[in-house]
Each structure stands twice: as structure tokens, then as C-alpha cells.
Design a protein around this motif. Structure first.
Motif, PDB file in Angstrom:
ATOM      1  N   ASN A 100     -27.117 -86.496  -2.397  1.00  0.00           N
ATOM      2  CA  ASN A 100     -28.340 -85.870  -3.273  1.00  0.00           C
ATOM      3  C   ASN A 100     -28.568 -85.240  -1.517  1.00  0.00           C
ATOM      4  N   GLN A 101     -28.822 -85.796  -0.639  1.00  0.00           N
ATOM      5  CA  GLN A 101     -29.204 -85.015   1.168  1.00  0.00           C
ATOM      6  C   GLN A 101     -28.126 -83.546   1.098  1.00  0.00           C
TER       7      GLN A 101
ATOM      8  N   TYR B 234     -26.782 -92.977  -2.396  1.00  0.00           N
ATOM      9  CA  TYR B 234     -27.026 -91.838  -3.661  1.00  0.00           C
ATOM     10  C   TYR B 234     -28.683 -90.732  -2.564  1.00  0.00           C
ATOM     11  N   ASN B 235     -29.189 -91.420  -2.717  1.00  0.00           N
ATOM     12  CA  ASN B 235     -30.539 -90.675  -2.081  1.00  0.00           C
ATOM     13  C   ASN B 235     -29.687 -89.030  -0.546  1.00  0.00           C
TER      14      ASN B 235
ATOM     15  N   ASN C  87     -25.152 -79.524   6.546  1.00  0.00           N
ATOM     16  CA  ASN C  87     -25.077 -80.261   5.052  1.00  0.00           C
ATOM     17  C   ASN C  87     -23.848 -81.142   5.604  1.00  0.00           C
TER      18      ASN C  87
ATOM     19  N   ASP D 182     -25.165 -82.640  -1.155  1.00  0.00           N
ATOM     20  CA  ASP D 182     -25.488 -81.147  -2.103  1.00  0.00           C
ATOM     21  C   ASP D 182     -25.759 -82.216  -2.884  1.00  0.00           C
ATOM     22  N   PRO D 183     -26.946 -81.701  -4.188  1.00  0.00           N
ATOM     23  CA  PRO D 183     -27.455 -81.742  -4.488  1.00  0.00           C
ATOM     24  C   PRO D 183     -26.668 -82.757  -6.156  1.00  0.00           C
ATOM     25  N   GLN D 184     -25.444 -81.113  -6.213  1.00  0.00           N
ATOM     26  CA  GLN D 184     -24.633 -81.521  -6.671  1.00  0.00           C
ATOM     27  C   GLN D 184     -23.532 -82.429  -7.160  1.00  0.00           C
TER      28      GLN D 184
ATOM     29  N   SER E 261     -24.995 -83.905   7.678  1.00  0.00           N
ATOM     30  CA  SER E 261     -25.544 -84.470   6.709  1.00  0.00           C
ATOM     31  C   SER E 261     -24.424 -86.061   6.219  1.00  0.00           C
TER      32      SER E 261
END
Length: 453
Positions: free
Chosen positions: A318-319, A314-315, A6, A321-323, A9
Motif C-alpha cells: 500500500n505504501q 500488505y502495508n 515509490n 502503490d495503493p492499486q 519504498s
């Protein structure tokens, strides 16, 4: 392991929001997934890629370094000077990158002074030109945009650049373009014309990180072909954000219209029926946005093309932390900001990327930044573009994967889609290290269509 993934990312997200050169994850792995699959089917030996260079562990610094090494093609830098500077940089020190580029810039400034004292004007100019580049490199990754050194270095960038062009006998005019209640700085490079003749003009602006000064190659190639060229910085860019403090704006037509008015009223040698607008990096969104409204542009180059800048952000969220994105979309901005700030505390590179982005967009909180991104979307108005478009893409594009093709598909005007690949070496964002193939394709396209009615 998940926390480290994370963190990496988020470093890439910060870079996506803030850097003009970064290889895709597939490139960082050494090849594209589809190419690896093909190789495994044929000879089980994956193709070796020339990038990453392996100079820096951090992908942000690695990509920016390639940008400046690649500038050797236009004599804005030199290979040995770049690698020597890199060898002195301590990645664990937030200020080391800037400090070492400043040191190199200072050394070249002293060299230029010595050459000039002995009346070697041309070599003095070359030294000042590279010094200007290295000062820009220092500012490319400066941790504190509020520090007074940012403005001081920016003034040195301009001073050395102008002195270099003059001493190297490169015809140019430093111009001030009326804009709202202030002015936008630029450089006008005139084509060699017979008296009373007019010529087309190429207008170029960059994106988020590079400066007008970085595109001398465009000006020189334009002049060689009989075109005038105007390089300028707009809001949020180069000298304008660092000296004048003016942040980005999404409605870029309100930037390009004053530029065209300036040319029309002050440059009678320009054929206003043959105007070319080029936008590089984030400029690949800004330029198309401008021509949705401004109809005086004949040809437009988007390198790379972007339809909706928000989609990439946005992508990226999401990579990480999906929250995160659901928090933002639910209007829970305080918690969203808190989460982002936690990531910023885990990495100085993440902190730099977000801090730099907030500054350039003129906002104070991460949630405000995401709201601002939402304004960088031309899905509803791309159909209004009437000029011929060159939409550039690369198989190693990281920031806006798929956006160039989406822009191309949304256009109803005459259009061309140009894909750079690993084979032709121009596959990374804005073709760093591959300016020769970039200028070949871009200027061939301009030459082909500039006289088409």
C-alpha cells in the motif's frame, strides 16, 4: 519525486521481505517521531542517533553491514576488516558487495593457513572463523542464487567454521537431524556436566537471512550457564536452501518436532523437560507457530514476535502503490506480476530482493509469493500456545511494526513483553550492534523461568 519515493519504498519492501536488519524510516531520519516532538517541546534540539552509520547510501546494505560489524562482539568479525571491505564496495555494481566480501574471506583463509602451518592453532582458528563470516556476508546479498558459486561458498562457510571451532578448542558436534527423506544440519554445544547429569537445552534457529553459524554467542552464553545448545538451519535457511535447495514452509512444527525427537533419542544428557526454543528475525514467527502444536517446549523466545507476517507485506504494498493490493485481491495476478516486474526493472536492489525471496519460498511469480505469505499467520491458533513466551520488540523495528505487541496480546499463556529502545541501543531488528544487552535480557529471562514449575 513521487516515482523516487515509490522506488525507495519498494526497496524497503524488498528488504522487509528479505533482510534481517533494517532500521525504521524514523531511525533513518535520525530519531523517532515521538522523540523528536518531545525534544522540540523541550529544547528544540533533536536527539542525534548513532544509526544509520552513513557507510552506504542504500538502507539495505547499511543495515546488513551493521549486522556484520555487530558480530565483532562474538569475534566472528573484526571492525577494521568490515570497514575496509565496505570502502571497496561500489554500490553501482550489483556484484561488488559479494566480490569484496569474498576477497576479505579469502585473505583470512590464507592467513589461517599460514598460522596453521606454523602451528599457531588458536589464531588459525580465529582467522578461519572470520573467513567463514565474510563468506556468509558475500552470500547475504548475492544477485544470482542459481549461480554455482552460491553452493561453493556455502561449503567453504561450513568447512572454515568447523575447522575454527576445532582449532579454538570449542567443544561441539556437527549433527545431522533426520527430516523427511533428508537431514537438517546443525551444531550441538554440550554443557559441562558431571557424569549422569542432565541439563536444559537451548534450540535456536534464525529466519530468512542469517545462518546457524551467526549465533555462536548464543551457544557460548548457554554453555557458560550450564545449558546445552543446538544451533540448526531449517528449510529456507542458511545451508539448507543453498546446498540442499529446500525452501521455507509455514508449518514449522513439522521442523521442530523432528529436532526434539533427535535430541530425545540421541542426546541422553539433555533434560527434555527443560527445552528452550529461540527464533530470531523471521524465526520470531516460525518459533511461535511451532509451539502452537509442539507441546514439549517449556520456554519460547520470539525475537521479534510476529502474529501475521502477511500484514507487514500488505502495508508495504500500500505504501508503494495503493492499486497493487486491490489488483492482487481481485485475482488479477498477471497485471499484478507485471506491475511488480516494472518496479524490479527500476532498481537492482529491488530485483535482488524479489528474486531472492522467490527462491527461498520456492515460487516463481510475485503473486505466488504473496499467496505463500498468507500462510504465515497464527491469528487463529495463537491461543493454543501453552509454554511461557518472551515476545521481543524494538522501537526501531521495520519489518513487522506492531506485530510483536499483537502477538503478545493474542497469547493466553504465561508471557512477557520486552521492548528494546534507542536508549539501551537494542532498538533495531534483532539488536544488531547491541548483542550485549540482547544476551543480558534474553538469558536473564531464561535463567529466571527455566526451573519454574
Amino acid at each position: 519525486m513521487k516515482r523516487e519515493t515509490n522506488r525507495r519504498s519498494f526497496v524497503k519492501l524488498a528488504a522487509t521481505a528479505g533482510l534481517c536488519t533494517l532500521a525504521s524510516p524514523a531511525v533513518l531520519a535520525g530519531s523517532h517521531p515521538e522523540q523528536l516532538a518531545e525534544n522540540e517541546e523541550t529544547n528544540k534540539i533533536p536527539k542525534k542517533s548513532w544509526y544509520p552509520l552513513g557507510v552506504f547510501k542504500n538502507p539495505v546494505l547499511e543495515s546488513v553491514f551493521l549486522f556484520y560489524v555487530g558480530s565483532t562482539w562474538q569475534r566472528l568479525s573484526d571492525v577494521g576488516e568490515c570497514f575496509d571491505t565496505a570502502s571497496r564496495i561500489d554500490e553501482a555494481n550489483d556484484y561488488s558487495w559479494s566480490d569484496q566480501w569474498i576477497k576479505t574471506g579469502n585473505r583470512l583463509k590464507v592467513l589461517g593457513d599460514a598460522c596453521l602451518k606454523e602451528h599457531h592453532e588458536f589464531t588459525a582458528g580465529e582467522s578461519y572463523l572470520r573467513s567463514s563470516t565474510y563468506y556468509r556476508a558475500a552470500l547475504h546479498h548475492y544477485p544470482d542464487p542459481a549461480n554455482k558459486i552460491v553452493k561453493e561458498l556455502s561449503l567453504k562457510v561450513v568447512k572454515n567454521y568447523k575447522m575454527a571451532l576445532k582449532l579454538m578448542s570449542i567443544p561441539f558436534e556437527a549433527v545431522s537431524i533426520p527430516y523427511m527423506k533428508t537431514e537438517l544440519p546443525g551444531y550441538f554445544f554440550p554443557a559441562k556436566l558431571k557424569s549422569n547429569k542432565k541439563a536444559p537445552v537451548i534450540i535456536l534457529h534464525a529466519g530468512r537471512d542469517s545462518w546457524a553459524e551467526d549465533y555462536l554467542w548464543v551457544a557460548q552464553q548457554a554453555v557458560k550457564r550450564g545449558y546445552h545448545c543446538l544451533l540448526f538451519d531449517g528449510p529456507g535457511q542458511g545451508k539448507v536452501i543453498r546446498i540442499q535447495g529446500i525452501p521455507f514452509r509455514p508449518d514449522w512444527e513439522n521442523v521442530i518436532t523432528p529436532v526434539l525427537d533427535f535430541l530425545k533419542h540421541t542426546k541422553k544428557e539433555v533434560d527434555m523437560n527443560k527445552t528452550v526454543l529461540m527464533g530470531f528475525s523471521m524465526g520470531g514467527f516460525l518459533a511461535p507457530r511451532a509451539v502452537t502444536v509442539e507441546k514439549r517446549i517449556k520456554l519460547c523466545v520470539a525475537n521479534p514476535g510476529v502474529l501475521n507476517w502477511t500484514a507487514s507485506i500488505y502495508n508495504g504494498l500500500n505504501q508503494i502503490d495503493p492499486q497493487l493490493l486491490p489488483l492482487f485481491q481481485a485475482g488479477n495476478y498477471d497485471l499484478f506480476d507485471q506491475k511488480i516486474e516494472e518496479y524490479m526493472r527500476t532498481s537492482s536492489y529491488v530485483k535482488w530482493g524479489i528474486t531472492d525471496e522467490l527462491w527461498k519460498y520456492g515460487v516463481h511469480k510475485p503473486s505466488e509469493l504473496i499467496k505463500k505469505y498468507q500462510e504465515y499467520n497464527i491469528e487463529a491458533v495463537a491461543k493454543n500456545i501453552g509454554c511461557r513466551m518472551m515476545v521481543i520488540d524494538g522501537t526501531g523495528e521495520e519489518f513487522s511494526v506492531g506485530e510483536a505487541k499483537r502477538l503478545y496480546d493474542a497469547l493466553t499463556c504465561p508471557k512477557d513483553y520486552v521492548l528494546f529502545t534507542e536508549e539501551d541501543t537494542g532498538y533495531l531488528h534483532c539488536q544488531p550492534g547491541a548483542l550485549a544487552i540482547a544476551y543480558t535480557r534474553i538469558f536473564n529471562w531464561v535463567d529466571k523461568y527455566i526451573d519454574v514449575i
